[in-house]
Design a protein around this motif. Structure first.
Motif, PDB file in Angstrom:
ATOM      1  N   LEU A  73      61.111  56.091  29.339  1.00 23.39           N
ATOM      2  CA  LEU A  73      60.511  54.781  29.140  1.00 23.39           C
ATOM      3  C   LEU A  73      59.686  54.369  30.340  1.00 23.39           C
ATOM      4  CD1 LEU A  73      63.425  52.819  27.426  1.00 23.39           C
ATOM      5  CD2 LEU A  73      61.356  53.739  26.374  1.00 23.39           C
ATOM      6  N   ALA A  74      60.105  54.789  31.507  1.00 21.13           N
ATOM      7  CA  ALA A  74      59.364  54.430  32.711  1.00 21.13           C
ATOM      8  C   ALA A  74      58.078  55.221  32.847  1.00 21.13           C
ATOM      9  CB  ALA A  74      60.235  54.663  33.949  1.00 21.13           C
ATOM     10  N   LYS A  75      57.896  56.243  32.037  1.00 25.44           N
ATOM     11  CA  LYS A  75      56.703  57.071  32.141  1.00 25.44           C
ATOM     12  C   LYS A  75      55.640  56.714  31.112  1.00 25.44           C
ATOM     13  CE  LYS A  75      57.001  61.378  33.031  1.00 25.44           C
ATOM     14  NZ  LYS A  75      57.263  62.807  32.931  1.00 25.44           N
ATOM     15  N   VAL A  76      55.885  55.661  30.315  1.00 24.26           N
ATOM     16  CA  VAL A  76      54.872  55.212  29.367  1.00 24.26           C
ATOM     17  C   VAL A  76      53.719  54.592  30.142  1.00 24.26           C
ATOM     18  CG1 VAL A  76      54.395  53.647  27.459  1.00 24.26           C
ATOM     19  CG2 VAL A  76      56.589  54.829  27.581  1.00 24.26           C
ATOM     20  N   THR A  77      52.505  54.956  29.808  1.00 15.74           N
ATOM     21  CA  THR A  77      51.342  54.449  30.529  1.00 15.74           C
ATOM     22  C   THR A  77      51.114  52.981  30.208  1.00 15.74           C
ATOM     23  OG1 THR A  77      50.322  56.630  30.451  1.00 15.74           O
ATOM     24  CG2 THR A  77      48.885  54.765  30.944  1.00 15.74           C
ATOM     25  N   GLU A  78      51.024  52.163  31.244  1.00 17.20           N
ATOM     26  CA  GLU A  78      50.734  50.756  31.095  1.00 17.20           C
ATOM     27  C   GLU A  78      49.277  50.502  31.470  1.00 17.20           C
ATOM     28  OE1 GLU A  78      53.463  48.600  33.476  1.00 17.20           O
ATOM     29  OE2 GLU A  78      55.195  49.043  32.197  1.00 17.20           O
ATOM     30  N   TYR A  79      48.778  49.319  31.068  1.00 15.08           N
ATOM     31  CA  TYR A  79      47.389  48.980  31.330  1.00 15.08           C
ATOM     32  C   TYR A  79      47.299  47.588  31.940  1.00 15.08           C
ATOM     33  CZ  TYR A  79      46.308  52.926  28.289  1.00 15.08           C
ATOM     34  OH  TYR A  79      46.217  54.175  27.734  1.00 15.08           O
ATOM     35  N   LYS A  80      46.310  47.405  32.788  1.00 12.92           N
ATOM     36  CA  LYS A  80      46.022  46.072  33.301  1.00 12.92           C
ATOM     37  C   LYS A  80      44.555  45.760  33.030  1.00 12.92           C
ATOM     38  CE  LYS A  80      44.784  47.458  38.029  1.00 12.92           C
ATOM     39  NZ  LYS A  80      45.062  47.239  39.471  1.00 12.92           N
ATOM     40  N   THR A  81      44.270  44.468  32.807  1.00 13.41           N
ATOM     41  CA  THR A  81      42.911  44.030  32.501  1.00 13.41           C
ATOM     42  C   THR A  81      42.152  43.797  33.804  1.00 13.41           C
ATOM     43  OG1 THR A  81      43.705  42.966  30.490  1.00 13.41           O
ATOM     44  CG2 THR A  81      41.534  42.310  31.294  1.00 13.41           C
ATOM     45  N   VAL A  82      41.005  44.426  33.931  1.00 10.75           N
ATOM     46  CA  VAL A  82      40.192  44.299  35.141  1.00 10.75           C
ATOM     47  C   VAL A  82      38.755  43.963  34.754  1.00 10.75           C
ATOM     48  CG1 VAL A  82      41.625  45.895  36.465  1.00 10.75           C
ATOM     49  CG2 VAL A  82      39.698  46.782  35.153  1.00 10.75           C
ATOM     50  N   ARG A  83      38.033  43.290  35.664  1.00  9.29           N
ATOM     51  CA  ARG A  83      36.635  42.989  35.446  1.00  9.29           C
ATOM     52  C   ARG A  83      35.815  44.264  35.493  1.00  9.29           C
ATOM     53  NH1 ARG A  83      34.278  38.088  36.495  1.00  9.29           N
ATOM     54  NH2 ARG A  83      32.375  39.236  35.963  1.00  9.29           N
ATOM     55  N   ALA A  84      34.859  44.372  34.584  1.00  7.14           N
ATOM     56  CA  ALA A  84      34.024  45.577  34.516  1.00  7.14           C
ATOM     57  C   ALA A  84      32.573  45.173  34.281  1.00  7.14           C
ATOM     58  CB  ALA A  84      34.520  46.516  33.435  1.00  7.14           C
ATOM     59  N   GLY A  85      32.042  44.289  35.145  1.00  8.96           N
ATOM     60  CA  GLY A  85      30.638  43.915  35.040  1.00  8.96           C
ATOM     61  C   GLY A  85      30.385  42.879  33.959  1.00  8.96           C
ATOM     62  N   TYR A  86      29.193  42.982  33.337  1.00  4.78           N
ATOM     63  CA  TYR A  86      28.775  42.000  32.334  1.00  4.78           C
ATOM     64  C   TYR A  86      28.279  42.728  31.090  1.00  4.78           C
ATOM     65  CZ  TYR A  86      28.751  39.070  36.504  1.00  4.78           C
ATOM     66  OH  TYR A  86      29.103  38.421  37.660  1.00  4.78           O
ATOM     67  N   LYS A  87      28.251  41.964  29.989  1.00  3.30           N
ATOM     68  CA  LYS A  87      27.707  42.512  28.749  1.00  3.30           C
ATOM     69  C   LYS A  87      26.864  41.439  28.064  1.00  3.30           C
ATOM     70  CE  LYS A  87      31.986  41.441  26.241  1.00  3.30           C
ATOM     71  NZ  LYS A  87      33.054  41.988  25.383  1.00  3.30           N
ATOM     72  N   ALA A  88      26.012  41.872  27.123  1.00 12.11           N
ATOM     73  CA  ALA A  88      25.038  40.966  26.508  1.00 12.11           C
ATOM     74  C   ALA A  88      25.609  40.161  25.351  1.00 12.11           C
ATOM     75  CB  ALA A  88      23.830  41.762  26.026  1.00 12.11           C
ATOM     76  N   ASP A  89      26.801  40.495  24.885  1.00 10.59           N
ATOM     77  CA  ASP A  89      27.399  39.725  23.798  1.00 10.59           C
ATOM     78  C   ASP A  89      28.881  39.547  24.063  1.00 10.59           C
ATOM     79  OD1 ASP A  89      28.154  42.293  23.522  1.00 10.59           O
ATOM     80  OD2 ASP A  89      27.633  42.500  21.413  1.00 10.59           O
ATOM     81  N   GLY A  90      29.454  38.542  23.415  1.00 11.37           N
ATOM     82  CA  GLY A  90      30.871  38.277  23.622  1.00 11.37           C
ATOM     83  C   GLY A  90      31.247  36.903  23.128  1.00 11.37           C
ATOM     84  N   ASN A  91      32.464  36.478  23.465  1.00 11.01           N
ATOM     85  CA  ASN A  91      32.939  35.165  23.069  1.00 11.01           C
ATOM     86  C   ASN A  91      32.326  34.075  23.956  1.00 11.01           C
ATOM     87  OD1 ASN A  91      34.665  36.247  21.106  1.00 11.01           O
ATOM     88  ND2 ASN A  91      36.245  36.640  22.646  1.00 11.01           N
ATOM     89  N   PRO A  92      32.047  32.904  23.380  1.00 17.00           N
ATOM     90  CA  PRO A  92      31.484  31.808  24.192  1.00 17.00           C
ATOM     91  C   PRO A  92      32.350  31.456  25.389  1.00 17.00           C
ATOM     92  CG  PRO A  92      31.301  31.307  21.856  1.00 17.00           C
ATOM     93  CD  PRO A  92      32.132  32.544  21.953  1.00 17.00           C
ATOM     94  N   SER A  93      33.658  31.624  25.267  1.00 19.78           N
ATOM     95  CA  SER A  93      34.553  31.277  26.373  1.00 19.78           C
ATOM     96  C   SER A  93      34.397  32.206  27.574  1.00 19.78           C
ATOM     97  CB  SER A  93      36.003  31.299  25.889  1.00 19.78           C
ATOM     98  OG  SER A  93      36.350  32.601  25.418  1.00 19.78           O
ATOM     99  N   SER A  94      33.802  33.377  27.348  1.00 21.72           N
ATOM    100  CA  SER A  94      33.658  34.343  28.444  1.00 21.72           C
ATOM    101  C   SER A  94      32.249  34.358  29.037  1.00 21.72           C
ATOM    102  CB  SER A  94      34.032  35.741  27.952  1.00 21.72           C
ATOM    103  OG  SER A  94      33.150  36.169  26.925  1.00 21.72           O
ATOM    104  N   ILE A  95      31.407  33.341  28.717  1.00 22.33           N
ATOM    105  CA  ILE A  95      30.058  33.282  29.279  1.00 22.33           C
ATOM    106  C   ILE A  95      30.142  33.084  30.788  1.00 22.33           C
ATOM    107  CG2 ILE A  95      27.956  31.885  29.413  1.00 22.33           C
ATOM    108  CD1 ILE A  95      28.144  31.340  26.493  1.00 22.33           C
ATOM    109  N   ASP A  96      29.352  33.840  31.505  1.00 22.01           N
ATOM    110  CA  ASP A  96      29.232  33.665  32.949  1.00 22.01           C
ATOM    111  C   ASP A  96      27.996  32.808  33.204  1.00 22.01           C
ATOM    112  OD1 ASP A  96      28.304  34.361  35.769  1.00 22.01           O
ATOM    113  OD2 ASP A  96      30.263  35.335  35.712  1.00 22.01           O
ATOM    114  N   ILE A  97      28.205  31.530  33.530  1.00 20.87           N
ATOM    115  CA  ILE A  97      27.101  30.573  33.635  1.00 20.87           C
ATOM    116  C   ILE A  97      26.156  30.940  34.757  1.00 20.87           C
ATOM    117  CG2 ILE A  97      26.547  28.154  34.096  1.00 20.87           C
ATOM    118  CD1 ILE A  97      29.162  27.397  32.757  1.00 20.87           C
ATOM    119  N   VAL A  98      26.693  31.292  35.892  1.00 24.68           N
ATOM    120  CA  VAL A  98      25.847  31.599  37.056  1.00 24.68           C
ATOM    121  C   VAL A  98      24.953  32.794  36.764  1.00 24.68           C
ATOM    122  CG1 VAL A  98      25.850  32.291  39.474  1.00 24.68           C
ATOM    123  CG2 VAL A  98      27.496  30.594  38.660  1.00 24.68           C
ATOM    124  N   ARG A  99      25.549  33.857  36.196  1.00 27.99           N
ATOM    125  CA  ARG A  99      24.752  35.055  35.912  1.00 27.99           C
ATOM    126  C   ARG A  99      23.718  34.754  34.840  1.00 27.99           C
ATOM    127  NH1 ARG A  99      25.205  40.406  37.545  1.00 27.99           N
ATOM    128  NH2 ARG A  99      23.380  41.474  36.707  1.00 27.99           N
TER     129      ARG A  99
END
Length: 422
Positions: free
Chosen positions: A141-167
């Protein structure tokens, strides 16, 4: 018997399949050769491969050859002593120019053993074949691969809540500068010219009207450039990054009192390195903690652990206490797979050995996956061995072994980690 040497280059692993077939076919001979080699080389060299020798009789193949008798009238190329028609006597049995199995030829040349090179991975596969880590099922059980969410730049589409205003505003400014910049430059020049003409409006009435019309047109074009456009919008991008959870820590505990000479430390070092290499084949991340002790314990680096000189008596419980403190401070058993190996010549204060056994029961054995104690001595066992011997009967993740000389290291290691009968 004729020997053919293939000197062709092994381009693009063309002989990989044949090599694997060869390793499978002569597995037992190679295992014996590797077992012999481990005692003749430093374990610190295990990161490299090994030259393995196999007796020629084990790799000999059936061949067709000429029977005795008959006449042969051929002359081999390169012959400078005979010509067709010459006759020569057949040599008596056993007096041929070559050598038989296990015999040397008259000129000192004989048939060598078959020698070939195996890679590091092949060497370690053979070295640790038929071995396993005890209690490994508890670690799955300790060897199951876990994941963490990390920032990976920007994209041209997505949810309104994730808009980067400055960029997005930066993109808008860049777009408006590119699209309206030429109009603004012409507008500025037109206004400058208009101001100059307005100083004498009667004489330049026609030119003023032309400039005013041009200014109006330019301002209209500039206003048509939107402040923000869908093309400008940028959304924060996130991705799932795998976190290696199959991590292990290896504790190395060693007595460095006056009774432990350098030869004994070197044997302990070989055992530790075998254990480290074995763990790295199961876990992605393996950290090593070195704890040396005489009457007091101390966490040190590898150089000091193996080569620093100490004098005085031995109190083993000091190292066990320090190990427990380090586990509680840095290596939570819920996150780390903990292994430990303790090396000693068996010396310890008689009153301290029962305390070591008690500390093991309460603080160490419940936290570790496996604890191995090796006693390196040619003398009779003392109180520490007898206390630890009782623990082996109570706990399956605790084991002890005795090493007398360098040749015992690898057999002892295999005994500690041999596969359990299901």
């Amino acid at each position: 018997m004729a020997n053919f040497i293939d000197r062709r280059l092994n381009a693009k692993n063309k002989s990989t399949v044949n090599r694997r077939r060869f390793l499978r076919r002569y597995n037992q001979q190679i295992k014996r050769a590797v077992s012999d080699a481990i005692n003749n080389r430093s374990v610190t060299d295990l990161e490299s491969g090994e030259s393995v020798s196999i007796p020629k009789r084990d790799v000999s193949e059936p061949v067709f050859h000429q029977g005795r008798g008959g006449e042969r009238d051929m002359v081999h190329p390169g012959n400078d002593q005979f010509k067709p028609g010459d006759q020569m006597k057949r040599p008596p049995a056993g007096q041929g120019g070559g050598s038989g199995e296990g015999q040397a030829s008259p000129d000192g040349e004989g048939e060598d053993e078959f020698v070939f090179q195996i890679s590091k991975d092949e060497y370690l596969d053979i070295l640790f074949d038929d071995l396993e880590l005890p209690n490994l099922k508890k670690n799955q059980l300790a060897k199951v691969t876990e994941y963490k969410t990390v920032r990976a730049g920007y994209k041209a589409d997505g949810n309104p809540s994730s808009i980067d205003i400055v960029r997005s505003l930066k993109n808008s400014l860049a777009r408006r500068t590119a699209m309206a910049g030429k109009y603004k430059s012409r507008l500025r020049k037109a206004k400058e010219q208009l101001e100059a003409l307005l100083e004498n409006p009667i004489e330049h009435e026609a030119d003023i009207k032309i400039l005013e019309a041009e200014i109006e047109t330019l301002e209209s074009k500039i206003k048509k450039v939107p402040f923000i456009d869908e093309f400008d919008l940028r959304y924060k991008n996130y991705e799932q990054q795998p976190i290696p959870t199959s991590k292990a820590v290896m504790f190395c505990l060693m007595d460095v009192s006056g009774s432990m000479d350098q030869a004994t430390k070197d044997m302990a070092k070989r055992f530790y390195i075998l254990l480290y290499l074995f763990l790295t084949r199961t876990y992605k991340n393996v950290e090593v903690v070195y704890i040396r002790h005489h009457t007091q314990a101390k966490e040190v680096d590898e150089q000091e652990f193996f080569y620093s000189q100490e004098t005085g008596g031995t109190i083993v419980s000091s190292a066990i206490k320090l190990m427990n403190e380090i586990i509680q401070d840095r290596y939570s058993p819920s996150e780390w797979n903990i292994y430990a190996a303790q090396a000693s010549d068996g010396d310890n204060w008689a009153d301290d050995s029962p305390l070591c056994s008690e500390l093991m029961r309460k603080n160490i054995i419940p936290l570790v996956r496996y604890y191995a104690y090796i006693e390196i001595t040619t003398r009779n066992h003392q109180s520490l061995w007898r206390e630890y011997e009782q623990l082996t009967a109570e706990y399956e993740n605790f084991a002890i072994q005795h090493i007398k000389e360098v040749a015992d290291i690898y057999p002892v290691f295999r005994e500690l980690f041999k596969k359990q009968v299901k």
